[in-house]
Design an enzyme around this catalytic site. Structure first.
Site, mmCIF file in Angstrom:
data_model
loop_
_atom_site.group_PDB
_atom_site.id
_atom_site.type_symbol
_atom_site.label_atom_id
_atom_site.label_comp_id
_atom_site.label_asym_id
_atom_site.label_seq_id
_atom_site.Cartn_x
_atom_site.Cartn_y
_atom_site.Cartn_z
ATOM 1 N N ALA A 1 6.337 0.715 2.316
ATOM 2 C CA ALA A 1 5.899 0.623 3.699
ATOM 3 C C ALA A 1 6.748 -0.420 4.427
ATOM 4 O O ALA A 1 7.560 -1.121 3.819
ATOM 5 C CB ALA A 1 4.423 0.250 3.745
ATOM 6 N N GLY B 1 4.329 2.660 -0.733
ATOM 7 C CA GLY B 1 4.045 3.789 0.139
ATOM 8 C C GLY B 1 4.941 4.978 -0.122
ATOM 9 O O GLY B 1 4.558 6.125 0.134
ATOM 10 N N GLU C 1 3.266 6.788 -2.885
ATOM 11 C CA GLU C 1 2.034 7.384 -2.348
ATOM 12 C C GLU C 1 2.357 8.627 -1.508
ATOM 13 O O GLU C 1 1.603 9.614 -1.530
ATOM 14 C CB GLU C 1 1.274 6.343 -1.520
ATOM 15 C CG GLU C 1 0.647 5.267 -2.398
ATOM 16 C CD GLU C 1 -0.044 4.175 -1.604
ATOM 17 O OE1 GLU C 1 -1.231 3.923 -1.845
ATOM 18 O OE2 GLU C 1 0.611 3.570 -0.730
ATOM 19 N N GLU D 1 2.508 -3.262 -4.840
ATOM 20 C CA GLU D 1 1.778 -3.984 -3.790
ATOM 21 C C GLU D 1 1.095 -5.254 -4.276
ATOM 22 O O GLU D 1 0.907 -6.207 -3.514
ATOM 23 C CB GLU D 1 0.738 -3.063 -3.142
ATOM 24 C CG GLU D 1 1.307 -2.004 -2.224
ATOM 25 C CD GLU D 1 1.724 -0.728 -2.953
ATOM 26 O OE1 GLU D 1 1.981 0.280 -2.286
ATOM 27 O OE2 GLU D 1 1.782 -0.751 -4.206
#
Length: 690
Positions: free
Chosen positions: A63, A102, A105, A125
């Protein structure tokens, strides 16, 4: 569709290419066109399959961290993944480079994942004080099993494409043109027809979960977390994936993420993430780095051998020099033994061990350093000895070779001035064991050439070190602040605290160990020699050393270490020594609180950091944080001493420093002007650029 995303067609296969350099982060300016593209392709009857690929050197590497803690701009990652899962035609993520956070994901939102042989996949994370907030803790267990997912998520360590394939995370691994392979893979799936089951509706990895084993592993991980909240939240979220239906588990993951992202711990860890990258930046525009092909290391003892291993581990051939054949053979044997331990632990293969040992060339002749591009001396911490070594190097080192001193305290300007080539001299302060510890203080002397500095900063990165450039002063950044932290240690003992009590306060704070246990581990004789060189004394520590109590290596120090154990046991003899010294000085013992121990050890540490910034020894407060987290064990969840000062409150720190200054008269408690600036403005002002 945008500057960051494009769609191409290969027959009935739509290829969505993400192009958001440098690492294809899932920023809002990418998420918006990606969502639009997925909706259009979902509703386009001419599309039989969708392949998501990335331009550049990597798949989506995570992210956009700069967006954390700010209002979320829609669509967020969760909405994009939900849209992906609403597509009934086959969807394939083609992973090269790294699919992290991310990025993984996003890939988990596809029906299938393929990767090239060099790809890495993970959810890191936790290293930012967070858990995966886009469904990672709920979807990953459905593919690889809850226990495997727990270990991946709590460690944050990525796994290889091969391991991911074996675990069920990746459906195929290819060599060569990944996009072509992925398109052919998707086309074959479309030919066979669906239905295609999204990961959210799969329970392959959950069917035979042993909750008792999962809870036992989670408890073990919680013990290792040392007060960090994120690992515990990650474990809870993985457990929810097993015990709750998908949507409630997903909602619980989000609630935990929101709580963590607003926490001081996550703010601290995100601060360190950016600080580490900032520390590597130096003012060296248009500088051409020098070529480094071979390294020379002088001294094959504990430090020199570790430094040599650090360079060999980074792929550099090393000439290791000692004064005698016997000392050289001892050093090489120790290196061999260290690599053998790694093989036994499974962190190194026998073949890799052989390759690394082949990098070493032993010598007792300075002339054999003539072809080295960088020479690091790691000899005894004595100015006369260092100067003698540099005098010998002048006679053999080739023009342009960088001459580095591994010193913890000595004046590098004085060392450089003793040579005819001060522009080539730099300090490289490795931390022991040098082949393991990440921190490297790079000390820029007054006349160090910009290209020499830029070269060693780049070299540090290549051998996996976290480099911080500092200026010249006694102890540089880390050890100078360490002296301030320890300035009250003996006073606290004499006034009534015990070594065990002080160490316990430190471990409760989040340190891996306290100052007395650390002293025993490092060797009390090191500090003893340094004090004698400066004409200083420490009555308790000096007496212990005079008795031959150097710590773990002698089985006795501030603690006892029985039968070779590394577990410290309080020693009544040490406590009797402390009380006898206190009685002689007329100091009546009293109760010492944990708060007082913090104020008299960590507040002076911060105060010294402020002085270092004022003097321009460090360029940024965040550089100091990187030194202390990576070299001295300052708790990651508190972000380093200078960041923690902001959390603690600079005004409070000044008030207590002034109290202790008035009470003791010691300069270590006299608040630095910059600390007062911090109290007024809420930010540190950097000193002169290093």
């Amino acid at each position: 569709m945008s500057d960051f995303l494009r769609i191409n067609r290969d027959g009935g296969v739509a290829i969505v290419t993400i192009d958001n350099p440098p690492v294809n982060a899932l920023s809002f300016h990418l998420r918006e066109p990606l969502m639009q593209a997925l909706v259009e392709l979902r509703d386009d009857a001419s599309v039989a399959a969708v392949v998501i690929v990335c331009a550049g050197r990597t798949f989506v590497a995570g992210a956009d961290i700069t967006e954390f803690g700010k209002p979320v701009q829609q669509p967020d990652l969760r909405a994009i993944v939900a849209t992906l899962e609403s597509i009934t035609k086959s969807t394939v993520a083609a992973i090269h480079g790294t699919a992290l956070g991310g990025g993984l994901e996003l890939a988990l939102g596809c029906h299938f994942r393929v990767a090239d042989t060099g790809a890495k996949l993970g959810l890191p994370e936790v290293k930012l004080g967070l858990l995966p907030g886009g469904g990672g803790t709920v979807r990953l267990p459905r593919l690889v099993g809850a226990l495997k997912a727990l270990k991946m998520i709590v460690s944050g360590a990525p796994i290889s494409a091969t391991e991911a394939h074996a675990a069920g995370l990746v459906d195929a691994v290819f060599e060569g043109d990944l996009t072509t392979h992925a398109v052919n893979f998707a086309r074959e799936l479309a030919r066979k027809g669906g239905p295609f089951t999204p990961v959210r509706d799969r329970d392959d990895g959950l069917k035979e979960t042993d909750l008792a084993a999962l809870d036992a592993e989670a408890a073990d991980l919680a013990r290792k977390a040392r007060g960090l909240d994120a690992p515990i939240a990650c474990a809870l979220s993985v457990r929810n994936a097993v015990t709750l239906p998908f949507d409630p588990a997903l909602a619980a993951e989000r609630a935990l993420f929101v709580k963590l992202v607003g926490s001081d711990q996550s703010r601290a860890q995100r601060h360190l993430f950016f600080a580490e990258r900032e520390a590597a930046k130096i003012s060296a525009k248009d500088v051409v780095k020098r070529r480094i092909a071979r390294i020379g290391v002088i001294g094959a003892g504990t430090m020199g051998g570790g430094i040599a291993m650090a360079f060999a581990n980074g792929g550099y051939p090393v000439t290791l020099l000692e004064t005698s054949h016997e000392a050289l053979q001892r050093g090489l044997a120790t290196i061999d033994k260290n690599y053998s331990v790694s093989v036994t632990r499974g962190s190194l293969t026998e073949d890799a061990k052989r390759q690394r040992l082949a990098q070493f060339t032993g010598s007792t002749d300075y002339a054999d350093l003539a072809d080295c591009d960088l020479i690091v001396e790691a000899v005894f911490e004595d100015m006369a000895v260092k100067k003698e070594v540099f005098g010998k190097l002048e006679a053999v080192a080739k023009p342009g070779a960088i001459l580095a001193t591994n010193t913890s305290y000595l004046d590098i300007d004085e060392i450089a001035a003793s040579t005819s080539r001060p522009q080539d001299v730099v300090g490289l302060h490795f931390f022991s064991p040098a082949n393991v510890m990440k921190l490297l203080e790079i000390v820029r002397a007054q006349r160090t050439a910009p290209d020499a500095l830029a070269t060693v900063v780049d070299l540090a990165r290549r051998i996996g070190k976290v480099a911080v450039v500092v200026g010249v002063c006694h102890g540089f950044v880390g050890n100078r602040m360490l002296a301030a932290r320890g300035s009250e240690s003996e006073a606290l003992l004499l006034e009534g605290a015990t070594p065990r009590q002080i160490d316990q306060v430190f471990t409760d704070f989040g340190w891996p160990m306290g100052p007395f246990q650390m002293g025993d581990l490092a060797g009390l004789d090191i500090g003893w020699r340094n004090r004698k060189a400066q004409g200083l004394t420490a009555v308790i520590a000096d007496t212990l050393c005079e008795q031959g109590r150097f710590g773990q290596k002698t089985g006795k120090g501030f603690y006892l270490y029985e039968n070779g154990s590394r577990t410290p046991v309080p020693d009544p003899q040490v406590e009797a020594l402390i009380r006898a010294e206190a009685d002689e000085k007329g100091i009546a013992p009293r109760a010492i609180s944990a708060e007082e121990i913090i104020e008299r050890t960590l507040y002076p540490l911060i105060n010294e950091g402020a002085k270092i910034l004022e003097e321009g020894i460090a360029a940024r407060a965040s550089d100091i944080d990187i030194v202390w987290v990576n070299g001295y064990g300052f708790p990651v969840g508190k972000g380093g001493p200078m960041f923690w000062a902001g959390l603690e409150g600079a005004g409070k720190i000044i008030e207590r420093l002034e109290y202790w200054h008035q009470r003791t008269g010691k300069d270590v408690f006299k608040p630095a002007p910059l600390l007062k600036t911090m109290a007024e403005t809420g930010s540190w002002e950097a000193g002169a650029t290093v």
